[in-house]
Motif scaffolding. Structure first.
Motif, PDB file in Angstrom:
ATOM      1  N   ARG A  14      -8.733 -39.203 -42.825  1.00  0.00           N
ATOM      2  CA  ARG A  14      -8.608 -40.690 -42.764  1.00  0.00           C
ATOM      3  C   ARG A  14      -7.450 -41.140 -42.349  1.00  0.00           C
ATOM      4  NH1 ARG A  14     -10.077 -44.885 -47.465  1.00  0.00           N
ATOM      5  NH2 ARG A  14      -7.991 -44.133 -48.131  1.00  0.00           N
ATOM      6  N   LEU A  15      -7.140 -41.490 -40.973  1.00  0.00           N
ATOM      7  CA  LEU A  15      -5.814 -41.573 -40.523  1.00  0.00           C
ATOM      8  C   LEU A  15      -5.668 -43.125 -40.300  1.00  0.00           C
ATOM      9  CD1 LEU A  15      -6.181 -38.909 -37.964  1.00  0.00           C
ATOM     10  CD2 LEU A  15      -5.078 -38.663 -39.998  1.00  0.00           C
ATOM     11  N   GLY A  16      -4.584 -43.564 -40.616  1.00  0.00           N
ATOM     12  CA  GLY A  16      -4.155 -45.119 -40.416  1.00  0.00           C
ATOM     13  C   GLY A  16      -3.696 -45.129 -38.920  1.00  0.00           C
ATOM     14  N   VAL A  17      -4.288 -45.358 -38.040  1.00  0.00           N
ATOM     15  CA  VAL A  17      -3.865 -45.387 -36.541  1.00  0.00           C
ATOM     16  C   VAL A  17      -3.359 -46.463 -36.176  1.00  0.00           C
ATOM     17  CG1 VAL A  17      -4.133 -44.583 -34.162  1.00  0.00           C
ATOM     18  CG2 VAL A  17      -4.973 -43.304 -35.741  1.00  0.00           C
ATOM     19  N   PRO A  18      -2.057 -47.101 -36.083  1.00  0.00           N
ATOM     20  CA  PRO A  18      -1.298 -48.263 -35.775  1.00  0.00           C
ATOM     21  C   PRO A  18      -2.382 -48.827 -34.509  1.00  0.00           C
ATOM     22  CG  PRO A  18       0.363 -46.877 -35.678  1.00  0.00           C
ATOM     23  CD  PRO A  18      -1.028 -46.044 -35.758  1.00  0.00           C
ATOM     24  N   GLY A  19      -2.713 -50.056 -34.676  1.00  0.00           N
ATOM     25  CA  GLY A  19      -3.442 -50.748 -33.735  1.00  0.00           C
ATOM     26  C   GLY A  19      -4.907 -50.376 -33.795  1.00  0.00           C
ATOM     27  N   GLN A  20      -5.506 -49.375 -34.585  1.00  0.00           N
ATOM     28  CA  GLN A  20      -7.082 -49.021 -34.575  1.00  0.00           C
ATOM     29  C   GLN A  20      -7.436 -49.201 -36.021  1.00  0.00           C
ATOM     30  OE1 GLN A  20      -8.527 -48.209 -31.970  1.00  0.00           O
ATOM     31  NE2 GLN A  20      -7.084 -48.337 -30.362  1.00  0.00           N
ATOM     32  N   GLY A  21      -6.632 -49.170 -36.969  1.00  0.00           N
ATOM     33  CA  GLY A  21      -7.156 -49.252 -38.407  1.00  0.00           C
ATOM     34  C   GLY A  21      -7.490 -47.652 -38.891  1.00  0.00           C
ATOM     35  N   ASP A  22      -8.491 -47.702 -39.844  1.00  0.00           N
ATOM     36  CA  ASP A  22      -8.810 -46.270 -40.243  1.00  0.00           C
ATOM     37  C   ASP A  22      -9.642 -45.658 -39.274  1.00  0.00           C
ATOM     38  OD1 ASP A  22      -7.355 -46.589 -42.602  1.00  0.00           O
ATOM     39  OD2 ASP A  22      -9.026 -47.552 -43.684  1.00  0.00           O
ATOM     40  N   LEU A  75     -11.753 -41.842 -38.892  1.00  0.00           N
ATOM     41  CA  LEU A  75     -12.230 -40.882 -39.355  1.00  0.00           C
ATOM     42  C   LEU A  75     -12.443 -39.662 -38.491  1.00  0.00           C
ATOM     43  CD1 LEU A  75     -14.666 -42.532 -41.853  1.00  0.00           C
ATOM     44  CD2 LEU A  75     -12.474 -42.256 -42.127  1.00  0.00           C
ATOM     45  N   ARG A  76     -12.070 -38.267 -39.137  1.00  0.00           N
ATOM     46  CA  ARG A  76     -12.372 -37.152 -38.063  1.00  0.00           C
ATOM     47  C   ARG A  76     -12.641 -35.890 -38.939  1.00  0.00           C
ATOM     48  NH1 ARG A  76     -12.445 -40.777 -34.653  1.00  0.00           N
ATOM     49  NH2 ARG A  76     -11.422 -40.697 -32.776  1.00  0.00           N
ATOM     50  N   ASN A  77     -13.399 -34.993 -38.554  1.00  0.00           N
ATOM     51  CA  ASN A  77     -13.658 -33.819 -39.358  1.00  0.00           C
ATOM     52  C   ASN A  77     -12.857 -32.699 -38.670  1.00  0.00           C
ATOM     53  OD1 ASN A  77     -15.664 -35.341 -40.967  1.00  0.00           O
ATOM     54  ND2 ASN A  77     -17.388 -34.469 -39.310  1.00  0.00           N
ATOM     55  N   TYR A  78     -12.169 -31.934 -39.770  1.00  0.00           N
ATOM     56  CA  TYR A  78     -11.376 -30.798 -39.223  1.00  0.00           C
ATOM     57  C   TYR A  78     -11.624 -29.667 -40.030  1.00  0.00           C
ATOM     58  CZ  TYR A  78      -8.802 -34.184 -36.340  1.00  0.00           C
ATOM     59  OH  TYR A  78      -8.428 -35.237 -35.561  1.00  0.00           O
ATOM     60  N   SER A  79     -12.014 -28.441 -39.461  1.00  0.00           N
ATOM     61  CA  SER A  79     -12.188 -27.249 -40.175  1.00  0.00           C
ATOM     62  C   SER A  79     -10.873 -26.893 -40.998  1.00  0.00           C
ATOM     63  CB  SER A  79     -12.710 -26.192 -39.204  1.00  0.00           C
ATOM     64  OG  SER A  79     -13.847 -26.401 -38.705  1.00  0.00           O
ATOM     65  N   ILE A  80     -11.106 -26.366 -42.300  1.00  0.00           N
ATOM     66  CA  ILE A  80      -9.843 -25.937 -42.860  1.00  0.00           C
ATOM     67  C   ILE A  80      -9.553 -24.550 -42.170  1.00  0.00           C
ATOM     68  CG2 ILE A  80      -9.015 -25.094 -45.149  1.00  0.00           C
ATOM     69  CD1 ILE A  80     -10.996 -27.041 -46.327  1.00  0.00           C
ATOM     70  N   SER A  81      -8.309 -24.346 -41.802  1.00  0.00           N
ATOM     71  CA  SER A  81      -8.050 -22.983 -41.124  1.00  0.00           C
ATOM     72  C   SER A  81      -7.431 -22.149 -41.950  1.00  0.00           C
ATOM     73  CB  SER A  81      -7.107 -23.253 -40.036  1.00  0.00           C
ATOM     74  OG  SER A  81      -6.115 -24.030 -40.166  1.00  0.00           O
ATOM     75  N   GLU A  90     -29.783 -30.760 -44.917  1.00  0.00           N
ATOM     76  CA  GLU A  90     -28.568 -30.151 -45.669  1.00  0.00           C
ATOM     77  C   GLU A  90     -27.245 -30.279 -45.065  1.00  0.00           C
ATOM     78  OE1 GLU A  90     -26.239 -28.532 -48.744  1.00  0.00           O
ATOM     79  OE2 GLU A  90     -28.242 -29.209 -48.839  1.00  0.00           O
ATOM     80  N   ARG A  91     -27.481 -30.175 -43.434  1.00  0.00           N
ATOM     81  CA  ARG A  91     -26.555 -30.469 -42.482  1.00  0.00           C
ATOM     82  C   ARG A  91     -25.871 -31.841 -42.531  1.00  0.00           C
ATOM     83  NH1 ARG A  91     -27.999 -27.338 -39.126  1.00  0.00           N
ATOM     84  NH2 ARG A  91     -29.247 -28.553 -37.812  1.00  0.00           N
ATOM     85  N   ILE A  92     -26.822 -32.760 -42.633  1.00  0.00           N
ATOM     86  CA  ILE A  92     -26.554 -34.282 -42.602  1.00  0.00           C
ATOM     87  C   ILE A  92     -26.008 -34.600 -43.840  1.00  0.00           C
ATOM     88  CG2 ILE A  92     -27.817 -36.659 -42.354  1.00  0.00           C
ATOM     89  CD1 ILE A  92     -29.967 -35.326 -40.353  1.00  0.00           C
ATOM     90  N   ALA A  93     -26.622 -34.200 -45.011  1.00  0.00           N
ATOM     91  CA  ALA A  93     -26.044 -34.569 -46.166  1.00  0.00           C
ATOM     92  C   ALA A  93     -24.601 -34.113 -46.512  1.00  0.00           C
ATOM     93  CB  ALA A  93     -26.792 -33.936 -47.574  1.00  0.00           C
ATOM     94  N   GLN A  94     -24.385 -32.996 -46.048  1.00  0.00           N
ATOM     95  CA  GLN A  94     -22.935 -32.661 -46.084  1.00  0.00           C
ATOM     96  C   GLN A  94     -21.969 -33.421 -45.450  1.00  0.00           C
ATOM     97  OE1 GLN A  94     -21.548 -29.935 -47.847  1.00  0.00           O
ATOM     98  NE2 GLN A  94     -23.504 -29.022 -48.538  1.00  0.00           N
ATOM     99  N   LYS A  95     -22.327 -33.689 -44.063  1.00  0.00           N
ATOM    100  CA  LYS A  95     -21.624 -34.810 -43.081  1.00  0.00           C
ATOM    101  C   LYS A  95     -21.560 -36.035 -43.828  1.00  0.00           C
ATOM    102  CE  LYS A  95     -21.199 -32.374 -39.311  1.00  0.00           C
ATOM    103  NZ  LYS A  95     -19.897 -32.054 -38.705  1.00  0.00           N
ATOM    104  N   HIS A  96     -22.312 -36.447 -44.421  1.00  0.00           N
ATOM    105  CA  HIS A  96     -22.518 -37.910 -45.123  1.00  0.00           C
ATOM    106  C   HIS A  96     -21.381 -37.944 -46.029  1.00  0.00           C
ATOM    107  CE1 HIS A  96     -26.587 -39.671 -43.560  1.00  0.00           C
ATOM    108  NE2 HIS A  96     -25.805 -39.363 -42.652  1.00  0.00           N
ATOM    109  N   VAL A  97     -21.440 -36.905 -46.945  1.00  0.00           N
ATOM    110  CA  VAL A  97     -20.654 -36.611 -48.169  1.00  0.00           C
ATOM    111  C   VAL A  97     -19.129 -36.653 -47.734  1.00  0.00           C
ATOM    112  CG1 VAL A  97     -20.005 -35.320 -50.164  1.00  0.00           C
ATOM    113  CG2 VAL A  97     -22.151 -35.606 -49.800  1.00  0.00           C
ATOM    114  N   GLY A  98     -18.877 -36.087 -46.562  1.00  0.00           N
ATOM    115  CA  GLY A  98     -17.558 -36.141 -46.072  1.00  0.00           C
ATOM    116  C   GLY A  98     -17.022 -37.461 -45.522  1.00  0.00           C
ATOM    117  N   LEU A  99     -17.996 -38.239 -45.315  1.00  0.00           N
ATOM    118  CA  LEU A  99     -17.604 -39.789 -44.722  1.00  0.00           C
ATOM    119  C   LEU A  99     -17.850 -40.630 -46.150  1.00  0.00           C
ATOM    120  CD1 LEU A  99     -19.557 -39.446 -41.501  1.00  0.00           C
ATOM    121  CD2 LEU A  99     -17.301 -39.471 -41.599  1.00  0.00           C
TER     122      LEU A  99
END
Length: 381
Positions: free
Chosen positions: A167-175, A177-183, A52-61
């Protein structure tokens, strides 16, 4: 395995590359997951939380079924290379069958999760553009970002404790991806993420630590557009329980516990709430006033803050409640350990101390909830 897998740029872009550099956390997490799966191959029901933990991560990505054959070929190829003569045809056949079964199980669960998000009011599948509406400095190192849908459409509800993949468009790095908890709590017209700035980033062969957080802190002001996948994650508040709640956090690990605290205060004082936080000092203590205000609203909230190294300007009783670290002996005496549900997030050492310590105090596993990337059993090893 990852050396083989990352020859495919599409697959490579699904991963947080900072986890493959000096820390090596992603390879270690994968090794632990593979070991846990193999060790429980005759009792796969024990693997349900891991799956379940892996599936949740995969859906986020936004992992899709077409990605699994690439992973399978990379895994089997790595096994053949590492095992050498031990990689007999019987061994490889057994591992191939085991992987195929695991892949089918994950794909089936992930398709269910995608369908749930598509059918939920305000939900979506894949990436949706969000605009940074405002930012707030919470400490010297942590900044909050208030995200609203760029299309002005409704927001999908989430469960306190869940996270977003951004998903962040960082100049010189392309897309990137990072996970951030909703605070923030559910029910707002925004999602809030609170990000610790890491750095300065060292030289590394992969994306350096701090790449995303430095971009957010330096570049992502109001008006910045980022891609966001729907809220996900299995580290969630048990809303049906009426037991006391202990929310424990270290550093930026407060983000999911603040979401839970806001939600519980919104609902009213039906449960006793212990919010216990550890910070290095006052300059790095995020959301100090916000937590104080929440505690003032509800008599059910007991907020206790530890500073490991208080600064001269940090005043006990005003800025924090106790010096040093959170200790199990203190928890045993101060909290209703025998009755409470425990939720905690923070640095690995902090979480390991709590995971082992709570078990030693005979707190049953069903009342121990934690946010940890990788197999949770690794904390007990």
């Amino acid at each position: 395995m990852y050396e083989i897998l990352f020859r495919n740029e599409e697959i490579k872009n699904l991963f947080n590359q900072s986890h493959h550099g000096q820390s090596g956390s992603q390879p270690r997490a994968l090794a632990g997951a593979i070991h846990a799966y193999a060790d429980n191959i005759d009792r796969l029901s024990d693997c349900v939380p891991l799956i379940e933990r892996i599936a949740q991560k995969h859906v986020g990505l936004h992992v899709r079924p077409e990605h699994y054959p690439y992973v399978g070929r990379a895994l089997i190829g790595a096994l053949i290379e590492v095992l050498e003569d031990a990689a007999t045809s019987d061994v490889i056949t057994a591992w191939t069958q085991a992987y195929d079964y695991l892949a089918y199980t994950l794909m089936s669960r992930e398709l269910e999760l995608y369908d749930e998000r598509a059918l939920t009011p305000g939900g979506w599948v894949g990436w949706r553009d969000f605009t940074v509406a405002s930012t707030v400095g919470e400490s010297e190192t942590i900044r909050s970002f208030y995200l609203r849908p760029s299309d002005a459409g409704p927001l999908m509800e989430f469960r306190p404790g869940q996270y977003l993949t951004v998903r962040l468009g960082v100049p010189g790095q392309g897309d990137v991806l990072r996970n951030y908890s909703i605070s923030s709590a559910p029910g707002r017209d925004y999602y809030r993420i609170s990000v610790k700035r890491e750095g300065p980033p060292p030289e590394a062969p992969y994306a350096p630590p701090g790449l995303a957080s430095n971009y957010l802190h330096e570049e992502a002001g109001p008006g910045t557009v980022v891609g966001v996948s729907p809220p996900t994650g299995e580290f969630v508040l048990d809303e049906a329980s009426d037991r006391p709640v202990a929310l424990l956090s270290g550093g930026v690990g407060l983000t999911p516990t603040v979401s839970m605290l806001e939600y519980l205060v919104d609902r009213g004082p039906a449960r006793e709430i212990w919010y216990v936080h550890a910070a290095p000092d006052g300059r790095q203590h995020a959301m100090k006033r916000h937590i104080r205000d929440l505690a003032a609203v509800s008599s059910a909230v007991h907020a206790v803050v530890f500073y490991e190294h208080p600064l001269p300007e940090d005043v006990i009783g005003r800025d924090f409640d106790a010096p040093g670290r959170i200790a199990m002996e203190w928890l045993k005496g101060a909290l209703p350990v025998a009755d409470a549900d425990f939720y905690f997030c923070g640095p690995r050492g902090f979480m390991r101390m709590l995971a082992i310590g709570l078990r030693a105090l005979d707190v049953p596993d069903e009342r121990i909830h934690l946010e940890f990337f990788g197999p949770a059993e690794a904390l007990y090893a």
